[in-house]
Motif scaffolding. Structure first.
Motif, PDB file in Angstrom:
ATOM      1  N   PRO A 105       0.830  -1.200   0.000  1.00 11.97           N
ATOM      2  CA  PRO A 105       0.000   0.000   0.000  1.00 11.97           C
ATOM      3  C   PRO A 105       0.866   1.253   0.000  1.00 11.97           C
ATOM      4  N   GLN A 106       0.425   2.251  -0.708  1.00  7.02           N
ATOM      5  CA  GLN A 106       1.180   3.488  -0.779  1.00  7.02           C
ATOM      6  C   GLN A 106       0.246   4.669  -0.970  1.00  7.02           C
ATOM      7  N   THR A 107       0.703   5.827  -0.496  1.00  5.78           N
ATOM      8  CA  THR A 107      -0.054   7.043  -0.718  1.00  5.78           C
ATOM      9  C   THR A 107      -0.095   7.341  -2.204  1.00  5.78           C
ATOM     10  N   SER A 108      -1.253   7.756  -2.706  1.00  5.35           N
ATOM     11  CA  SER A 108      -1.379   8.018  -4.130  1.00  5.35           C
ATOM     12  C   SER A 108      -2.198   9.287  -4.365  1.00  5.35           C
ATOM     13  N   THR A 109      -1.839   9.981  -5.423  1.00  3.19           N
ATOM     14  CA  THR A 109      -2.604  11.149  -5.830  1.00  3.19           C
ATOM     15  C   THR A 109      -3.665  10.705  -6.818  1.00  3.19           C
ATOM     16  N   ILE A 110      -4.909  10.911  -6.441  1.00  4.73           N
ATOM     17  CA  ILE A 110      -6.044  10.439  -7.233  1.00  4.73           C
ATOM     18  C   ILE A 110      -6.779  11.642  -7.815  1.00  4.73           C
ATOM     19  N   HIS A 111      -7.070  11.559  -9.101  1.00  4.12           N
ATOM     20  CA  HIS A 111      -7.860  12.579  -9.783  1.00  4.12           C
ATOM     21  C   HIS A 111      -9.325  12.183  -9.643  1.00  4.12           C
ATOM     22  N   TYR A 112     -10.184  13.139  -9.251  1.00  5.76           N
ATOM     23  CA  TYR A 112     -11.593  12.818  -9.069  1.00  5.76           C
ATOM     24  C   TYR A 112     -12.486  13.766  -9.850  1.00  5.76           C
ATOM     25  N   LEU A 113     -13.684  13.276 -10.152  1.00  2.00           N
ATOM     26  CA  LEU A 113     -14.775  14.075 -10.706  1.00  2.00           C
ATOM     27  C   LEU A 113     -16.016  13.725  -9.913  1.00  2.00           C
ATOM     28  N   VAL A 114     -16.655  14.744  -9.335  1.00  2.00           N
ATOM     29  CA  VAL A 114     -17.864  14.537  -8.529  1.00  2.00           C
ATOM     30  C   VAL A 114     -18.962  15.435  -9.093  1.00  2.00           C
ATOM     31  N   VAL A 115     -19.995  14.820  -9.674  1.00  2.00           N
ATOM     32  CA  VAL A 115     -21.115  15.562 -10.254  1.00  2.00           C
ATOM     33  C   VAL A 115     -22.395  15.157  -9.528  1.00  2.00           C
ATOM     34  N   ALA A 116     -23.120  16.137  -9.019  1.00  6.36           N
ATOM     35  CA  ALA A 116     -24.357  15.878  -8.279  1.00  6.36           C
ATOM     36  C   ALA A 116     -25.535  15.685  -9.230  1.00  6.36           C
ATOM     37  N   GLY A 117     -26.680  15.296  -8.668  1.00  2.00           N
ATOM     38  CA  GLY A 117     -27.889  15.140  -9.464  1.00  2.00           C
ATOM     39  C   GLY A 117     -28.438  16.485  -9.924  1.00  2.00           C
ATOM     40  N   GLY A 118     -28.994  16.512 -11.133  1.00  2.00           N
ATOM     41  CA  GLY A 118     -29.561  17.739 -11.683  1.00  2.00           C
ATOM     42  C   GLY A 118     -30.946  18.018 -11.139  1.00  2.00           C
ATOM     43  N   GLY A 119     -31.341  19.298 -11.151  1.00  2.59           N
ATOM     44  CA  GLY A 119     -32.671  19.689 -10.718  1.00  2.59           C
ATOM     45  C   GLY A 119     -33.714  19.458 -11.800  1.00  2.59           C
ATOM     46  N   ALA A 120     -34.978  19.328 -11.377  1.00  6.64           N
ATOM     47  CA  ALA A 120     -36.070  19.102 -12.315  1.00  6.64           C
ATOM     48  C   ALA A 120     -36.566  20.419 -12.896  1.00  6.64           C
ATOM     49  N   GLY A 121     -37.094  20.343 -14.113  1.00  5.41           N
ATOM     50  CA  GLY A 121     -37.791  21.492 -14.688  1.00  5.41           C
ATOM     51  C   GLY A 121     -39.122  21.700 -13.993  1.00  5.41           C
ATOM     52  N   ALA A 122     -39.627  22.938 -14.042  1.00  5.19           N
ATOM     53  CA  ALA A 122     -40.879  23.253 -13.360  1.00  5.19           C
ATOM     54  C   ALA A 122     -42.090  22.791 -14.162  1.00  5.19           C
ATOM     55  N   ASN A 123     -43.223  22.704 -13.452  1.00  7.97           N
ATOM     56  CA  ASN A 123     -44.461  22.260 -14.091  1.00  7.97           C
ATOM     57  C   ASN A 123     -45.125  23.372 -14.881  1.00  7.97           C
ATOM     58  N   LYS A 124     -46.304  23.089 -15.367  1.00 10.46           N
ATOM     59  CA  LYS A 124     -47.016  23.960 -16.310  1.00 10.46           C
ATOM     60  C   LYS A 124     -47.551  25.239 -15.665  1.00 10.46           C
TER      61      LYS A 124
END
Length: 277
Positions: A2-21
């Motif tokens: 085991p060794q320390t490592s530099t990890i590249h990450y991408l974290v994308v959250a859930g998108g919001g919904a469009g509004a109703n009529k």
């Protein structure tokens, strides 16, 4: 070993919904988009949560957060996208704040603020404002990870397009994520408002056309037109880790997709899971 490592990450959250009529709703904002590198300690468990997109109900909903947590790690979290604004006869007509803000509903309502809560660099942008010029009404576009949502037009009040997403090459190929949803359109000239690049759902016009944000991109859903029901749902998020293959442990949970790119092993999570260094 085991060794320390530099990890590249991408974290994308859930998108919001469009509004109703009820005239026309604003487009949903994209989920927060965060990418950088982080030093991961050996022998630690890092837990991943992937946010769901907001449901396209009446009213719509914000997206949910995505995150990476672990012992000794400052939590890496992206905020869910804001929902599109409705109209005064239905409820709150301003777009809500989030990783990217939802577009405003009709009656010149403001778009929601992006990058909420605040991070540096920013994780997303504000939604565009709605517009009104009786008898034509339109919603603003939801904000994206790369640009603000477009305001509804001022003369013909054509609905605003969703803000553009942001590109990442963490998997070895350029992919765009987190586009905003297009605003809904009541009537008049102009077609359906486009969703932002990266998977944003297009806005509806009259009775149809609103689309959900693309799954696992964190994109916003399209706002509904005047005779439709619910707006488009937000797209679910995604978390991706790029680990130097020389230090990759091979220990994961949650059934992520594992691939390689050059000297790195790519771990793509579309649901809850973990990686042990």
């Amino acid at each position: 070993t085991p060794q320390t490592s530099t990890i590249h990450y991408l974290v994308v959250a859930g998108g919001g919904a469009g509004a109703n009529k009820n005239y026309a709703g604003g487009g949903g904002g994209a989920g927060g988009y965060r990418t950088s590198t982080q030093l991961f300690s050996p022998g630690k468990i890092y837990t991943v949560a992937v946010g769901a997109g907001g449901a396209g109900t009446n009213p719509g909903n914000n997206g949910s957060v995505s995150s990476i947590t672990g012992t000794g790690l400052t939590t890496i979290e992206s905020a869910g996208g804001g929902q599109g604004g409705q109209t005064p006869s239905v409820g709150t007509n301003a777009g809500t704040a989030g990783g990217s803000g939802g577009g405003g509903g009709t009656a010149t309502a403001a778009g929601g603020a992006g990058n909420t809560p605040s991070t540096s660099p920013v994780q997303g942008y504000a939604g565009g404002s709605g517009g009104i010029e009786s008898p034509i009404f339109a919603g603003g576009g939801g904000g994206g990870a790369g640009a603000v949502g477009v305001n509804a037009g001022s003369s013909t009040v054509i609905a605003g397009a969703g803000g553009a997403g942001a590109s990442s090459s963490i998997t070895g190929s350029a992919v765009t994520y987190a586009g905003g949803g297009g605003g809904g359109h009541y009537s008049g000239s102009g077609g359906n408002a486009a969703g932002g690049t990266g998977g944003g759902g297009q806005g509806g016009k009259l009775a149809s056309g609103q689309a959900a944000g693309t799954a696992n991109t964190g994109s916003g859903g399209g706002g509904a037109g005047s005779q439709a029901g619910s707006g488009g749902a937000g797209g679910s998020g995604v978390v991706i880790l790029s680990v130097p293959t020389a230090s990759y442990s091979g220990t994961t949970t949650g059934s992520p997709t594992i691939t390689t790119s050059g000297a790195n092993t790519i771990i793509k999570f579309t649901g809850t899971g973990s990686y042990t260094t």
